[in-house]
Design an enzyme around this catalytic site. Structure first.
Site, PDB file in Angstrom:
ATOM      1  N   PHE A 122       0.863  -1.185   0.000  1.00 33.31           N
ATOM      2  CA  PHE A 122       0.000   0.000   0.000  1.00 33.31           C
ATOM      3  C   PHE A 122       0.894   1.228   0.000  1.00 33.31           C
ATOM      4  O   PHE A 122       1.698   1.413   0.909  1.00 33.31           O
ATOM      5  CB  PHE A 122      -0.941   0.049   1.208  1.00 33.31           C
ATOM      6  N   ASP A 132       9.375   2.607   1.933  1.00 33.26           N
ATOM      7  CA  ASP A 132       8.182   3.339   2.366  1.00 33.26           C
ATOM      8  C   ASP A 132       7.951   3.044   3.848  1.00 33.26           C
ATOM      9  O   ASP A 132       7.426   2.007   4.220  1.00 33.26           O
ATOM     10  CB  ASP A 132       6.974   2.908   1.520  1.00 33.26           C
ATOM     11  N   LYS A 140       2.569  10.178   8.041  1.00 28.24           N
ATOM     12  CA  LYS A 140       1.764   9.825   9.210  1.00 28.24           C
ATOM     13  C   LYS A 140       2.277  10.474  10.504  1.00 28.24           C
ATOM     14  O   LYS A 140       2.128  11.676  10.651  1.00 28.24           O
ATOM     15  CB  LYS A 140       1.636   8.306   9.294  1.00 28.24           C
TER      16      LYS A 140
HETATM   17  C1  LIG Z   1      -0.861   5.563   4.722  1.00 27.19           C
HETATM   18  C2  LIG Z   1       0.204   5.120   3.813  1.00 27.19           C
HETATM   19  C3  LIG Z   1       0.515   5.820   2.634  1.00 27.19           C
HETATM   20  C4  LIG Z   1      -0.304   7.007   2.144  1.00 27.19           C
HETATM   21  O1  LIG Z   1      -0.330   8.050   3.045  1.00 27.19           O
HETATM   22  P1  LIG Z   1      -1.459   9.197   2.923  1.00 27.19           P
HETATM   23  O2  LIG Z   1      -1.034  10.224   3.912  1.00 27.19           O
HETATM   24  O3  LIG Z   1      -2.765   8.562   3.234  1.00 27.19           O
HETATM   25  O4  LIG Z   1      -1.416   9.694   1.522  1.00 27.19           O
HETATM   26  C5  LIG Z   1       1.587   5.392   1.878  1.00 27.19           C
HETATM   27  N1  LIG Z   1       2.319   4.318   2.250  1.00 27.19           N
HETATM   28  C6  LIG Z   1       2.048   3.615   3.370  1.00 27.19           C
HETATM   29  C7  LIG Z   1       2.893   2.457   3.737  1.00 27.19           C
HETATM   30  C8  LIG Z   1       0.968   3.970   4.173  1.00 27.19           C
HETATM   31  O5  LIG Z   1       0.664   3.255   5.251  1.00 27.19           O
END
Ligand SMILES: *Cc1c(COP(=O)(O)O)cnc(C)c1O
Length: 397
Positions: A138, A223, A252
């Site tokens: 994700f 990520d 986040k």
């Molecule tokens: C939440 C998340 C995203 C996207 O972040 P947003 O602030 O919602 O755009 C990207 N990568 C990972 C691993 C995430 O958990």
């Protein structure tokens, strides 16, 4: 209550289907609904509030900065962007940082950097760069991030997406090797997959990715938007593997649960492919974001939240592994990031836990993901253990 739900549903776009639970207050690891019932939050806004809800030091930084200046634009300097940059680069052991706002924007930025680096440094012909991503990842919802997704239901109807993205199973080194070619610019992965179900990579996989990236001159993009900043009991989840990526992505809880902020962090040789005019963000790195993020990072370190995540997470994991239940097929995790995999839908069990005062949510249908604020107390952890044991042991009957 019903008015609140129907008002929201009447005007909300239909891309979410939330539980009928409305929160109105949060402190530390606890939240309250509009009828004043309290819950221990094991969702944390998906790891946005690692530092706890409404942390007083982060609120204070927000308040103080909001009375000085909040927006400058990158056409000028501000007096705290550099301080934040030094802090985050030092933590990540990297030379350069590019501030954005949301996680998905950090991913978009990394894709742009990877492609530009591919063409400027690696000499890949224009429009030929390839990226390798993991099945079950994700990375966000904007079109670039979506192009990295292996989940067809996320992508259907939104095409055309970016070309030249290939997928391997999380852990499949042989497949990775077979996909690598002279046009491969980057491999992108979450060091522990979050939405994918708290998937921990097989031993040596990440090390092997690093090795292959070095051997074939490919960028390794980690990520860490969900798993970074103490969530897994380390500052970066990559530390579990003893490996450094070329690019870290954070988001986040980088904004302390108060203000959206994300970051792309890399060394000169990678970041320097961006030159004035090639990328930007109106809100990225604004003084308010920097003040909040400095406080958020200070709280993580000053309050030993990373050690706390490691210790309490291990305790939680140990206790959950002791639950005698024939519907639990696996309990896994690192730090306060834990997945309980069931042999059936997890939703009814999550609803029962919520009724008993523990807020949690399933992912992938059958996996309960636990990610409480790292400030959670030992007493609260015990309550979480008791509630989960009660609910899942019952499923055993
Ligand atoms: C939440 C998340 C995203 C996207 O972040 P947003 O602030 O919602 O755009 C990207 N990568 C990972 C691993 C995430 O958990």
């Amino acid at each position: 209550m019903n008015d609140l739900f129907s008002l929201t549903d009447q005007y909300s776009s239909n891309n979410y289907s939330p539980l009928k639970l409305a929160l109105t207050k949060g402190r530390g690891a606890k939240v309250w609904d509009v009828e004043d019932n309290s819950y221990i939050d094991c969702i944390s806004g998906f790891s946005v509030v690692n530092q706890g809800h409404c942390h007083p030091k982060i609120i204070k930084a927000f308040q103080e900065q909001s009375e000085k200046i909040t927006m400058v634009s990158r056409a000028l300097y501000s007096d705290n962007l550099g301080k934040w940059e030094e802090k985050i680069c030092t933590l990540a052991n990297k030379e350069k940082v590019l501030p954005m706002n949301t996680g998905t924007e950090a991913i978009e930025t990394a894709i742009k950097i990877a492609r530009k680096w591919g063409s400027d440094v690696k000499g890949i012909a224009d429009d030929k760069s390839e990226i390798i991503a993991m099945n079950g990842n994700f990375h966000g919802r904007t079109l670039g991030a979506l192009s990295l997704s292996s989940q067809e239901s996320y992508k259907k109807g939104f095409g055309p997406l970016l070309d030249n993205v290939h997928y391997i199973d999380f852990g499949d080194v042989a497949h990775l090797k077979s996909l690598i070619n002279n046009n491969t610019a980057a491999v992108v992965l979450e060091p522990i997959q979050g939405e994918g179900g708290v998937n921990i990579p097989p031993d040596y996989f990440i090390e092997e990715v690093r090795h292959l990236c070095d051997e074939h001159n490919i960028l390794f993009i980690a990520d860490e938007i969900q798993v970074g900043l103490g969530r897994t009991g380390k500052m970066f989840a990559m530390e579990w593997e003893g490996v450094e990526p070329d690019i870290y992505l954070l988001g986040k809880s980088l904004g302390g649960g108060l203000y959206p902020m994300s970051a792309v962090i890399a060394n000169h040789d990678v970041m320097d492919v961006l030159t004035p005019g090639t990328h930007g963000s109106t809100f990225g790195g604004n003084p308010l974001a920097c003040a909040v993020s400095i406080a958020a990072l200070d709280v993580l370190i000053d309050e030993n939240l990373i050690e706390r995540s490691a210790d309490l997470g291990q305790k939680l994991l140990n206790q959950l592994q002791l639950i005698d239940s024939n519907i639990i097929t696996d309990v896994r995790g690192r730090g306060l990031f834990i997945g309980i995999e069931l042999s059936e839908s997890a939703q009814p069990y999550c609803l029962e836990m919520i009724e008993k005062g523990v807020l949690c949510k399933e992912t992938q249908g059958n996996i309960i993901r636990l990610a409480p604020p790292l400030v959670i107390s030992e007493e609260e952890i015990n309550k979480v253990i008791n509630v989960i044991t009660e609910v899942l042991e019952k499923g055993n009957k």
